[in-house]
Design an enzyme around this catalytic site. Structure first.
Site, PDB file in Angstrom:
ATOM      1  N   HIS A 163       0.998  -1.282  -0.105  1.00 14.24           N
ATOM      2  CA  HIS A 163      -0.001  -0.085  -0.101  1.00 14.24           C
ATOM      3  C   HIS A 163       0.747   1.141   0.126  1.00 14.24           C
ATOM      4  O   HIS A 163       1.940   1.114   0.480  1.00 14.24           O
ATOM      5  CB  HIS A 163      -0.943  -0.046   1.307  1.00 14.24           C
ATOM      6  CG  HIS A 163      -1.863  -0.882   1.607  1.00 14.24           C
ATOM      7  ND1 HIS A 163      -2.184  -1.689   2.581  1.00 14.24           N
ATOM      8  CD2 HIS A 163      -3.057  -1.135   0.583  1.00 14.24           C
ATOM      9  CE1 HIS A 163      -3.114  -2.492   2.068  1.00 14.24           C
ATOM     10  NE2 HIS A 163      -3.804  -2.395   0.976  1.00 14.24           N
ATOM     11  N   CYS A 248      -1.896   0.706   9.984  1.00 14.19           N
ATOM     12  CA  CYS A 248      -3.254  -0.157   9.589  1.00 14.19           C
ATOM     13  C   CYS A 248      -3.887  -0.805  10.569  1.00 14.19           C
ATOM     14  O   CYS A 248      -4.945  -1.449  10.395  1.00 14.19           O
ATOM     15  CB  CYS A 248      -2.696  -1.052   8.425  1.00 14.19           C
ATOM     16  SG  CYS A 248      -1.442  -2.280   8.814  1.00 14.19           S
TER      17      CYS A 248
HETATM   18  N1  LIG Z   1      -2.856  -0.789   5.276  1.00  7.64           N
HETATM   19  C1  LIG Z   1      -1.913  -1.783   5.411  1.00  7.64           C
HETATM   20  O1  LIG Z   1      -0.721  -1.870   5.243  1.00  7.64           O
HETATM   21  N2  LIG Z   1      -2.682  -3.122   5.569  1.00  7.64           N
HETATM   22  C2  LIG Z   1      -1.866  -4.130   5.740  1.00  7.64           C
HETATM   23  C3  LIG Z   1      -2.746  -5.358   5.251  1.00  7.64           C
HETATM   24  C4  LIG Z   1      -1.714  -6.704   5.489  1.00  7.64           C
HETATM   25  C5  LIG Z   1      -2.990  -7.696   4.702  1.00  7.64           C
HETATM   26  N3  LIG Z   1      -2.106  -9.102   5.072  1.00  7.64           N
HETATM   27  C6  LIG Z   1      -3.105  -7.857   3.470  1.00  7.64           C
HETATM   28  O2  LIG Z   1      -2.341  -8.271   2.418  1.00  7.64           O
HETATM   29  O3  LIG Z   1      -3.991  -7.016   2.964  1.00  7.64           O
END
Ligand SMILES: NC(=O)NCCC[C@H](N)C(=O)O
Length: 258
Positions: A163, A248
């Site tokens: 992201h 997050c």
């Molecule tokens: N905003 C972020 O950096 N979110 C992390 C999300 C990690 C989750 N394992 C994903 O791949 O969606």
């Protein structure tokens, strides 16, 4: 008085099945992750944030990463359409929580995809990462929702991390910080400061110069302390195995009037 509330969401028992995209999968200790999450939530409370738990989504392994299903600007919440299909059931609980807190709610519609982790707010500018989980239609819908409220939406390419906010966040003075090898185009930001560690790119502004950061970025914490900020370190190692960051694990809502 503006309220200081932070949405959080308890880790799913299926956390270890969470998505990995840019990392090799390593085993996640869910019990330890819950302890780390509780310490993270406590750090928010210690520094003046009222934590509000979103209804857990036990069947959604990545639901603890509560910032991804929503973008909030002023008192308007845009419910995203997660770029990863396996995360689409996460939005309902988040929508319910922001509505309960008094936000007006809008939605990203097909063919748009948008993850909150791709949106970095710096003052009234919303930088939005394009390339991973967020597509051009999602960016258009973000613009249509927030530009009438005074936001300026700036799209930036993201190809090296999950992201936009895995690559860059911003200090209280608006300086954008990131680990340069992972930032596609640092020149897009008016003020950019390179940091020595990947996880040093992630700061949560707690207020009063305090920065919530991952314990895995001690050199960057020293750098920021030398610049007059006050790092507050938390161990989120189990979430880092799933490409999670301090940013997050919560959604800070600063402009609600409660
Ligand atoms: N905003 C972020 O950096 N979110 C992390 C999300 C990690 C989750 N394992 C994903 O791949 O969606």
């Amino acid at each position: 008085m503006p309220s200081q509330k932070a949405l959080i969401r308890r880790p799913s028992p299926r956390l270890a099945e969470g998505l990995v995209t840019h990392l090799e999968r390593t085993p996640v200790d869910v019990g330890l992750a819950v302890e780390q999450w509780e310490a993270y939530a406590q750090a928010l409370r210690t520094h003046g944030w009222e934590t509000v738990e979103v209804e857990p989504a036990d069947d959604c392994p990545d639901s603890v990463f509560v910032e991804d299903p929503v973008v909030v600007f002023r008192n308007v919440a845009l419910i995203g359409r997660p770029g990863a299909e396996s995360r689409r059931d996460e939005t309902a609980g988040v929508e319910e929580a922001v509505a309960r807190l008094g936000c007006s709610v809008n939605w990203v519609w097909e063919p748009g995809t948008l993850d909150g982790g791709d949106v970095l707010k710096v003052g009234d500018t919303l930088y939005v990462g394009l390339g991973g989980r967020t597509n051009a239609a999602g960016v258009q819908q973000l613009r249509a929702t927030f530009e009438p409220l005074g936001a300026r939406v700036v799209a930036v390419p993201v190809s090296r991390v999950l992201h936009l906010k895995s690559a860059v966040t911003a200090l209280p003075d608006g300086t954008v910080v990131g680990h340069e090898p992972l930032v596609d185009t640092p020149s897009l930001f008016p003020r950019f400061l390179g940091v020595p560690e990947e996880s040093g790119s992630h700061v949560v502004l707690l207020g009063g110069g305090k920065l919530l950061m991952a314990a895995s970025a001690p050199k960057t914490a020293d750098l920021f302390a030398g610049l007059g900020h006050e790092p507050v370190l938390v161990d989120i190692g189990e979430f880092e195995k799933l490409e999670g960051c301090v940013t997050c694990l919560s959604v800070r809502l600063r402009e609600l009037y409660a």
